[in-house]
Design a protein around this motif. Structure first.
Motif, PDB file in Angstrom:
ATOM      1  N   MET A   1       0.832  -1.131  -0.186  1.00  0.00           N
ATOM      2  CA  MET A   1      -0.146   0.094  -0.016  1.00  0.00           C
ATOM      3  C   MET A   1       0.896   1.273   0.011  1.00  0.00           C
ATOM      4  O   MET A   1       1.716   1.482   0.858  1.00  0.00           O
ATOM      5  CB  MET A   1      -0.949  -0.135   1.217  1.00  0.00           C
ATOM      6  N   ASP A   2       0.731   1.975  -0.970  1.00  0.00           N
ATOM      7  CA  ASP A   2       1.552   3.085  -1.209  1.00  0.00           C
ATOM      8  C   ASP A   2       0.951   4.664  -0.632  1.00  0.00           C
ATOM      9  O   ASP A   2       1.947   5.313  -0.543  1.00  0.00           O
ATOM     10  CB  ASP A   2       1.880   3.427  -2.732  1.00  0.00           C
ATOM     11  N   ARG A   3      -0.046   4.576  -0.397  1.00  0.00           N
ATOM     12  CA  ARG A   3      -0.825   5.960   0.320  1.00  0.00           C
ATOM     13  C   ARG A   3      -1.088   5.735   1.770  1.00  0.00           C
ATOM     14  O   ARG A   3      -1.347   4.540   2.146  1.00  0.00           O
ATOM     15  CB  ARG A   3      -1.984   6.254  -0.837  1.00  0.00           C
ATOM     16  N   PRO A   4      -0.992   6.751   2.434  1.00  0.00           N
ATOM     17  CA  PRO A   4      -1.495   6.528   3.898  1.00  0.00           C
ATOM     18  C   PRO A   4      -2.902   6.439   3.893  1.00  0.00           C
ATOM     19  O   PRO A   4      -3.825   6.676   2.995  1.00  0.00           O
ATOM     20  CB  PRO A   4      -1.288   7.822   4.400  1.00  0.00           C
ATOM     21  N   LEU A   5      -3.349   5.740   5.049  1.00  0.00           N
ATOM     22  CA  LEU A   5      -4.949   5.466   5.203  1.00  0.00           C
ATOM     23  C   LEU A   5      -5.869   6.769   5.489  1.00  0.00           C
ATOM     24  O   LEU A   5      -6.650   6.678   4.814  1.00  0.00           O
ATOM     25  CB  LEU A   5      -5.095   4.904   6.529  1.00  0.00           C
ATOM     26  N   LEU A   6      -5.099   7.661   6.194  1.00  0.00           N
ATOM     27  CA  LEU A   6      -5.847   9.108   6.170  1.00  0.00           C
ATOM     28  C   LEU A   6      -5.054  10.061   5.648  1.00  0.00           C
ATOM     29  O   LEU A   6      -3.643  10.092   6.017  1.00  0.00           O
ATOM     30  CB  LEU A   6      -6.434   9.489   7.695  1.00  0.00           C
ATOM     31  N   SER A   7      -5.428  11.185   5.200  1.00  0.00           N
ATOM     32  CA  SER A   7      -4.756  12.334   4.738  1.00  0.00           C
ATOM     33  C   SER A   7      -4.375  13.106   6.045  1.00  0.00           C
ATOM     34  O   SER A   7      -4.604  12.974   6.961  1.00  0.00           O
ATOM     35  CB  SER A   7      -5.601  13.034   3.684  1.00  0.00           C
ATOM     36  N   LEU A   8      -3.401  14.015   6.022  1.00  0.00           N
ATOM     37  CA  LEU A   8      -2.676  14.819   6.997  1.00  0.00           C
ATOM     38  C   LEU A   8      -4.045  15.728   7.321  1.00  0.00           C
ATOM     39  O   LEU A   8      -4.059  15.845   8.490  1.00  0.00           O
ATOM     40  CB  LEU A   8      -1.504  15.577   6.491  1.00  0.00           C
TER      41      LEU A   8
END
Length: 87
Positions: A1-8
């Motif tokens: 998984m390349d992207r975080p679960l939640l955005s900043l």
């Protein structure tokens, strides 16, 4: 998984809501209310804080729906002072 679960931004909104809810619950408990009322007050404060901070914190830049119109662009014929009695 390349992207975080939640955005900043989402993480910040939830963190601030958690802090507001905790503070609301603690202050309600210190005011002499019982535990159930303190928990309910904290949950209500957190729920309202999510909406508040979601509107307060600027959204991440991205493609705007509806084409390439820029934010704050003025339509043709709607110049400054037109139709407002300024002469």
């Amino acid at each position: 998984m390349d992207r975080p679960l939640l955005s900043l931004r989402t993480t910040l909104v939830f963190l601030l809501a958690l802090l507001v809810g905790t503070a609301g619950g603690v202050l309600t408990a210190l005011a002499g209310e019982g535990t159930p009322r303190s928990v309910l007050a904290g949950l209500a404060a957190a729920g309202l804080a999510v909406s508040f901070f979601d509107r307060l914190i600027a959204a991440e830049p991205g493609p705007e729906p509806g084409g390439d119109r820029r934010r704050g662009a003025v339509d043709a014929g709607a110049g400054v002072g037109e139709g407002q009695g300024h002469g």
